[in-house]
Design a protein around this motif. Structure first.
Motif, PDB file in Angstrom:
ATOM      1  N   ALA A  98       0.854  -1.144   0.048  1.00 35.59           N
ATOM      2  CA  ALA A  98      -0.111   0.094  -0.163  1.00 35.59           C
ATOM      3  C   ALA A  98       0.878   1.065  -0.166  1.00 35.59           C
ATOM      4  CB  ALA A  98      -0.969   0.194   0.976  1.00 35.59           C
ATOM      5  N   GLY A  99       0.298   2.452  -0.585  1.00 31.59           N
ATOM      6  CA  GLY A  99       1.171   3.394  -0.526  1.00 31.59           C
ATOM      7  C   GLY A  99       0.553   4.721  -0.515  1.00 31.59           C
ATOM      8  N   VAL A 100       0.851   5.658   0.194  1.00 35.12           N
ATOM      9  CA  VAL A 100       0.035   7.150   0.354  1.00 35.12           C
ATOM     10  C   VAL A 100       0.705   8.180  -0.506  1.00 35.12           C
ATOM     11  CG1 VAL A 100      -1.315   6.414   2.387  1.00 35.12           C
ATOM     12  CG2 VAL A 100       0.870   7.286   2.566  1.00 35.12           C
ATOM     13  N   GLU A 101       0.150   9.076  -1.191  1.00 37.94           N
ATOM     14  CA  GLU A 101       0.942  10.127  -1.808  1.00 37.94           C
ATOM     15  C   GLU A 101       0.413  11.380  -1.888  1.00 37.94           C
ATOM     16  OE1 GLU A 101       3.037  10.312  -6.331  1.00 37.94           O
ATOM     17  OE2 GLU A 101       2.192   8.151  -5.619  1.00 37.94           O
ATOM     18  N   TYR A 102       1.139  12.307  -1.964  1.00 31.71           N
ATOM     19  CA  TYR A 102       0.225  13.664  -2.374  1.00 31.71           C
ATOM     20  C   TYR A 102      -0.684  14.137  -1.366  1.00 31.71           C
ATOM     21  CZ  TYR A 102       0.430  17.833  -5.420  1.00 31.71           C
ATOM     22  OH  TYR A 102       0.563  19.001  -5.853  1.00 31.71           O
ATOM     23  N   GLY A 103      -0.545  13.512  -0.015  1.00 37.57           N
ATOM     24  CA  GLY A 103      -1.431  13.941   1.178  1.00 37.57           C
ATOM     25  C   GLY A 103      -2.576  13.010   1.192  1.00 37.57           C
ATOM     26  N   ASP A 104      -3.472  12.951  -0.045  1.00 37.11           N
ATOM     27  CA  ASP A 104      -4.620  12.053   0.276  1.00 37.11           C
ATOM     28  C   ASP A 104      -4.717  10.844  -0.911  1.00 37.11           C
ATOM     29  OD1 ASP A 104      -4.997  13.749  -1.924  1.00 37.11           O
ATOM     30  OD2 ASP A 104      -6.664  14.714  -1.147  1.00 37.11           O
ATOM     31  N   GLU A 105      -3.824  10.581  -1.574  1.00 38.67           N
ATOM     32  CA  GLU A 105      -3.978   9.434  -2.571  1.00 38.67           C
ATOM     33  C   GLU A 105      -3.384   8.077  -2.034  1.00 38.67           C
ATOM     34  OE1 GLU A 105      -2.858  12.544  -6.263  1.00 38.67           O
ATOM     35  OE2 GLU A 105      -1.656  10.582  -6.013  1.00 38.67           O
ATOM     36  N   CYS A 106      -4.295   7.067  -2.325  1.00 38.38           N
ATOM     37  CA  CYS A 106      -3.644   5.784  -2.011  1.00 38.38           C
ATOM     38  C   CYS A 106      -3.974   4.876  -3.303  1.00 38.38           C
ATOM     39  CB  CYS A 106      -4.911   5.202  -1.019  1.00 38.38           C
ATOM     40  SG  CYS A 106      -4.834   3.715  -0.674  1.00 38.38           S
ATOM     41  N   TYR A 107      -2.669   4.101  -3.078  1.00 39.78           N
ATOM     42  CA  TYR A 107      -2.404   3.167  -4.081  1.00 39.78           C
ATOM     43  C   TYR A 107      -1.903   1.700  -3.486  1.00 39.78           C
ATOM     44  CZ  TYR A 107      -1.841   7.308  -7.208  1.00 39.78           C
ATOM     45  OH  TYR A 107      -1.823   8.390  -7.508  1.00 39.78           O
ATOM     46  N   CYS A 108      -2.275   0.671  -4.323  1.00 39.25           N
ATOM     47  CA  CYS A 108      -2.157  -0.742  -3.959  1.00 39.25           C
ATOM     48  C   CYS A 108      -1.331  -1.378  -4.972  1.00 39.25           C
ATOM     49  CB  CYS A 108      -3.472  -1.563  -3.602  1.00 39.25           C
ATOM     50  SG  CYS A 108      -4.336  -0.775  -2.506  1.00 39.25           S
ATOM     51  N   GLY A 109      -0.574  -2.503  -4.628  1.00 36.62           N
ATOM     52  CA  GLY A 109       0.116  -3.255  -5.760  1.00 36.62           C
ATOM     53  C   GLY A 109       0.917  -4.626  -5.192  1.00 36.62           C
ATOM     54  N   ASN A 110       1.133  -5.391  -6.066  1.00 35.94           N
ATOM     55  CA  ASN A 110       1.766  -6.473  -5.927  1.00 35.94           C
ATOM     56  C   ASN A 110       3.681  -6.311  -5.951  1.00 35.94           C
ATOM     57  OD1 ASN A 110      -0.204  -8.371  -5.795  1.00 35.94           O
ATOM     58  ND2 ASN A 110      -0.503  -7.906  -8.039  1.00 35.94           N
TER      59      ASN A 110
END
Length: 244
Positions: free
Chosen positions: A78-90
Motif C-alpha cells: 500500500a502507498g500514500v502519496e500527495y497527502g490523500d492518494e492511496c495506491y495498492c500493488g503486488n
C-alpha cells in the motif's frame, strides 16, 4: 528479487485477489502488522499500479486507512502519496528509487504522520503476502516454452489483426499477470503461442514463425503487474512465447 512479509517478522496467508474485494467489509489492521518500506520516487507509470478511490478509504487521516483497504483486497503493498492518494500493488514497479520528499501532512489535521508528497510515495507492506521489487528482465523460458522476443502489434496504426488474436477463457486477472500465468492459460486452452502486452494483457494463438522482424526487447520492458521482475510487453508491443 522477491520479498516476503515474514522478512519483517510477519506471518500471513496470501489473500485471494478479487476485483470485488473492495466491496467487502474492511477489517482494520493493527499498526504493528504493517511494515514501513520507506519513501520512494513516483512517476508515470505509477510505482504502485492500482489507484484506490478515496471513497473506499474509511480512515483518511493516516496511512492506516490505505493499508486497510489494500490488505482486505489482497494486495501486499500500500502507498500514500500527495497527502490523500492511496495506491495498492503486488510490486514496486519500475523501482524509481528512494525519495526525501514525503513531507505532506495527511488529511484531517493529523500532523503526527505524513502521507507522501509530490511524486513521492510512502510504501507499506500490508502483510497480505509476498511482493517484488524490479527492475524487470526478460524471462527466456518457462515449462517448455521459450521467448520469440518482442514484436510490433500496432493494430491502431495499421488496422490489421493482432499477432495473437485470442484471449484465453481462463485469462489471469490483470492485477496478478505474469509470464507464467499467461503461458499456462494459453497452454491449457490448446494454443502453441502466448503473448503479453501492457504489463497486464494475455493473448494466445498458433504463430510458429512471427511475420516481420522482431523489435528490440527493451520495447517490451513494461513490468508485469503480478511480478515486476518480469517483462510483460509494451505499448503496441507483444512479448511472444512459443511452445517447443
Amino acid at each position: 528479487m522477491i520479498f516476503f512479509a515474514h522478512s519483517f517478522s510477519l506471518a500471513f496467508v496470501l489473500s485471494v485477489l478479487s476485483s470485488e474485494s473492495f466491496a467487502n467489509p474492511i477489517v482494520s489492521r493493527q499498526a504493528e502488522h504493517i511494515a514501513h518500506l520507506g519513501c520512494w520516487k513516483d512517476s508515470a507509470p505509477r510505482t504502485l499500479h492500482h489507484r484506490v478511490s478515496s471513497a473506499d478509504v474509511a480512515d483518511k487521516t493516516s496511512f492506516q486507512g490505505c493499508t486497510d483497504v489494500c490488505f482486505n483486497a489482497g494486495w501486499p503493498l500500500a502507498g500514500v502519496e500527495y497527502g490523500d492518494e492511496c495506491y495498492c500493488g503486488n510490486g514496486i514497479l519500475y523501482n524509481y528509487g528512494l525519495s526525501e520528499s514525503c513531507n505532506m501532512d495527511c488529511p484531517g489535521g493529523n500532523t503526527s504522520v505524513t502521507c507522501g508528497g509530490p511524486d513521492a510515495i510512502q510504501i507499506y507492506s500490508t502483510g497480505a503476502g509476498p511482493y517484488t521489487v524490479g527492475p524487470a528482465s526478460l524471462l527466456f523460458s518457462y515449462n517448455g516454452w521459450i521467448t520469440a522476443h518482442c514484436y510490433e502489434d500496432d493494430i491502431w496504426s495499421f488496422g490489421g489483426p493482432r499477432l495473437l488474436p485470442h484471449i484465453p477463457p481462463n485469462e489471469p486477472p490483470a492485477e496478478s499477470m505474469n509470464v507464467e500465468k499467461c503461458v499456462d492459460a494459453c497452454n491449457v486452452s490448446g494454443y502453441t503461442s502466448a503473448g503479453l502486452e501492457w504489463g497486464q494483457e494475455c493473448w494466445c494463438g498458433n504463430v510458429t514463425y512471427p511475420p516481420g522482424e522482431s523489435v528490440p526487447d527493451f520495447e517490451c520492458a513494461i513490468p508485469c503487474n503480478g511480478d515486476d521482475t518480469e517483462m510483460c510487453g509494451g505499448s503496441s508491443r507483444i512479448l511472444l512465447y512459443t511452445k517447443l
